[in-house]
Scaffold this active site. Structure first.
Site, PDB file in Angstrom:
ATOM      1  N   GLY A  92      85.997  49.961 -25.846  1.00 22.63           N
ATOM      2  CA  GLY A  92      86.075  50.732 -24.618  1.00 22.63           C
ATOM      3  C   GLY A  92      87.489  50.701 -24.078  1.00 22.63           C
ATOM      4  O   GLY A  92      88.287  49.828 -24.438  1.00 22.63           O
TER       5      GLY A  92
ATOM      6  N   HIS B 138      87.455  48.191 -14.388  1.00 22.35           N
ATOM      7  CA  HIS B 138      88.884  48.542 -14.498  1.00 22.35           C
ATOM      8  C   HIS B 138      89.276  49.583 -13.451  1.00 22.35           C
ATOM      9  O   HIS B 138      90.415  49.612 -12.997  1.00 22.35           O
ATOM     10  CB  HIS B 138      89.189  49.108 -15.887  1.00 22.35           C
ATOM     11  CG  HIS B 138      89.391  48.063 -16.944  1.00 22.35           C
ATOM     12  ND1 HIS B 138      90.463  47.206 -16.950  1.00 22.35           N
ATOM     13  CD2 HIS B 138      88.669  47.754 -18.047  1.00 22.35           C
ATOM     14  CE1 HIS B 138      90.397  46.415 -18.007  1.00 22.35           C
ATOM     15  NE2 HIS B 138      89.311  46.725 -18.699  1.00 22.35           N
TER      16      HIS B 138
ATOM     17  N   GLN C 297      94.274  51.303 -18.030  1.00 26.82           N
ATOM     18  CA  GLN C 297      94.845  50.434 -19.064  1.00 26.82           C
ATOM     19  C   GLN C 297      96.002  51.094 -19.801  1.00 26.82           C
ATOM     20  O   GLN C 297      96.780  50.400 -20.466  1.00 26.82           O
ATOM     21  CB  GLN C 297      93.767  50.025 -20.075  1.00 26.82           C
ATOM     22  CG  GLN C 297      92.732  49.072 -19.484  1.00 26.82           C
ATOM     23  CD  GLN C 297      91.696  48.683 -20.516  1.00 26.82           C
ATOM     24  OE1 GLN C 297      90.730  49.399 -20.725  1.00 26.82           O
ATOM     25  NE2 GLN C 297      91.903  47.560 -21.190  1.00 26.82           N
TER      26      GLN C 297
ATOM     27  N   HIS D  15      82.000  46.630 -17.474  1.00 22.57           N
ATOM     28  CA  HIS D  15      83.355  46.149 -17.762  1.00 22.57           C
ATOM     29  C   HIS D  15      84.371  47.278 -17.562  1.00 22.57           C
ATOM     30  O   HIS D  15      85.402  47.088 -16.894  1.00 22.57           O
ATOM     31  CB  HIS D  15      83.407  45.619 -19.202  1.00 22.57           C
ATOM     32  CG  HIS D  15      84.767  45.191 -19.647  1.00 22.57           C
ATOM     33  ND1 HIS D  15      85.087  43.872 -19.892  1.00 22.57           N
ATOM     34  CD2 HIS D  15      85.904  45.909 -19.874  1.00 22.57           C
ATOM     35  CE1 HIS D  15      86.376  43.813 -20.244  1.00 22.57           C
ATOM     36  NE2 HIS D  15      86.882  45.023 -20.251  1.00 22.57           N
ATOM     37  N   GLU D  16      84.061  48.449 -18.139  1.00 27.32           N
ATOM     38  CA  GLU D  16      85.023  49.556 -18.054  1.00 27.32           C
ATOM     39  C   GLU D  16      85.147  50.073 -16.618  1.00 27.32           C
ATOM     40  O   GLU D  16      86.253  50.382 -16.157  1.00 27.32           O
ATOM     41  CB  GLU D  16      84.629  50.687 -19.006  1.00 27.32           C
ATOM     42  CG  GLU D  16      84.619  50.295 -20.489  1.00 27.32           C
ATOM     43  CD  GLU D  16      85.897  49.626 -20.955  1.00 27.32           C
ATOM     44  OE1 GLU D  16      86.968  49.928 -20.405  1.00 27.32           O
ATOM     45  OE2 GLU D  16      85.824  48.779 -21.859  1.00 27.32           O
TER      46      GLU D  16
ATOM     47  N   CYS E 169      88.940  41.899 -23.713  1.00 28.96           N
ATOM     48  CA  CYS E 169      89.536  43.096 -23.108  1.00 28.96           C
ATOM     49  C   CYS E 169      90.876  43.343 -23.781  1.00 28.96           C
ATOM     50  O   CYS E 169      91.645  42.403 -24.001  1.00 28.96           O
ATOM     51  CB  CYS E 169      89.738  42.859 -21.610  1.00 28.96           C
ATOM     52  SG  CYS E 169      90.477  44.270 -20.756  1.00 28.96           S
ATOM     53  N   LEU E 170      91.148  44.587 -24.097  1.00 30.72           N
ATOM     54  CA  LEU E 170      92.415  44.916 -24.751  1.00 30.72           C
ATOM     55  C   LEU E 170      93.608  44.595 -23.853  1.00 30.72           C
ATOM     56  O   LEU E 170      94.720  44.432 -24.351  1.00 30.72           O
ATOM     57  CB  LEU E 170      92.438  46.398 -25.150  1.00 30.72           C
ATOM     58  CG  LEU E 170      91.382  46.800 -26.194  1.00 30.72           C
ATOM     59  CD1 LEU E 170      91.413  48.303 -26.403  1.00 30.72           C
ATOM     60  CD2 LEU E 170      91.593  46.061 -27.505  1.00 30.72           C
TER      61      LEU E 170
HETATM   62 NI    NI Z   1      88.832  45.813 -20.538  1.00 31.26          NI
END
Ligand code: NI
Length: 181
Positions: free
Chosen positions: A49, A148, A54, A144-145, A102-103
């Site tokens: 995701g 952000h 991000q 989670h997304e 998480c990226l």
């Molecule tokens: Ni993330």
């Protein structure tokens, strides 16, 4: 399109509350280009995701999806989905903890409590309304997304910091399990 740089925790741009995508931006090439860049970036990073903040874009756009992938052996497949201006509501009282990554927080994992079932209202990538219920891992990915978009990274949700650390140091990951979002 292009693979964009993914901002890492500590960058103040990850802490903003993202702006709503305005109605006159729906169905524009500009929006399609952003979504394309998000897909390219997520794919290149082998993530599950990605949220627009991000890659430094201050708009309420998230994408996610998991195909059958040996990197996520325990994760059920989730169709590739774009959510614009999402609004999520928990549908029951239950929260469960599970591992997240998480990226924007590379190399780490933590156990995060999430609602087990959520209703999600949003627009899709073409600006058409979506209204659906997600459960389990799908519900976790959405929460989670969408976090952000509120400037919240998953470490802020962790309750037990003995369950947070580097993947290669955490006993739970010694078998090589990985899950990135
Ligand atoms: Ni993330």
């Amino acid at each position: 399109m292009s693979v964009r740089e993914i901002l890492r925790m500590g960058d103040p741009r990850l802490l903003r509350t993202a702006q709503q995508v305005p109605s006159d931006m729906l169905q524009t090439q500009e929006l399609q280009d952003i979504i394309r860049d998000m897909l390219d970036t997520m794919e290149a990073a082998e993530g599950a995701g990605l949220a627009a903040p991000q890659i430094g874009i201050d708009l309420q756009i998230v994408i996610y999806g998991i195909s059958q992938n040996p990197r996520y052996p325990e994760a059920p497949p989730i169709p590739l989905t774009t959510l614009i201006n999402p609004d999520i509501t928990p549908l029951d009282e239950t929260m469960v903890e599970d591992w997240e990554g998480c990226l924007s927080v590379p190399g780490l994992r933590g156990r995060v409590p999430r609602w087990t079932r959520v209703r999600c209202c949003a627009l899709d990538g073409d600006g058409q309304p979506l209204d659906f219920v997600a459960e389990g891992f799908h519900a976790r990915v959405i929460q989670h997304e969408c976090d952000h978009l509120q400037g919240i990274l998953y470490p802020a949700r962790i309750r037990d910091f003995s369950q947070f650390g580097f993947i290669d140091a955490l006993p739970a990951f010694q078998s090589g399990s990985t899950k990135k979002t």
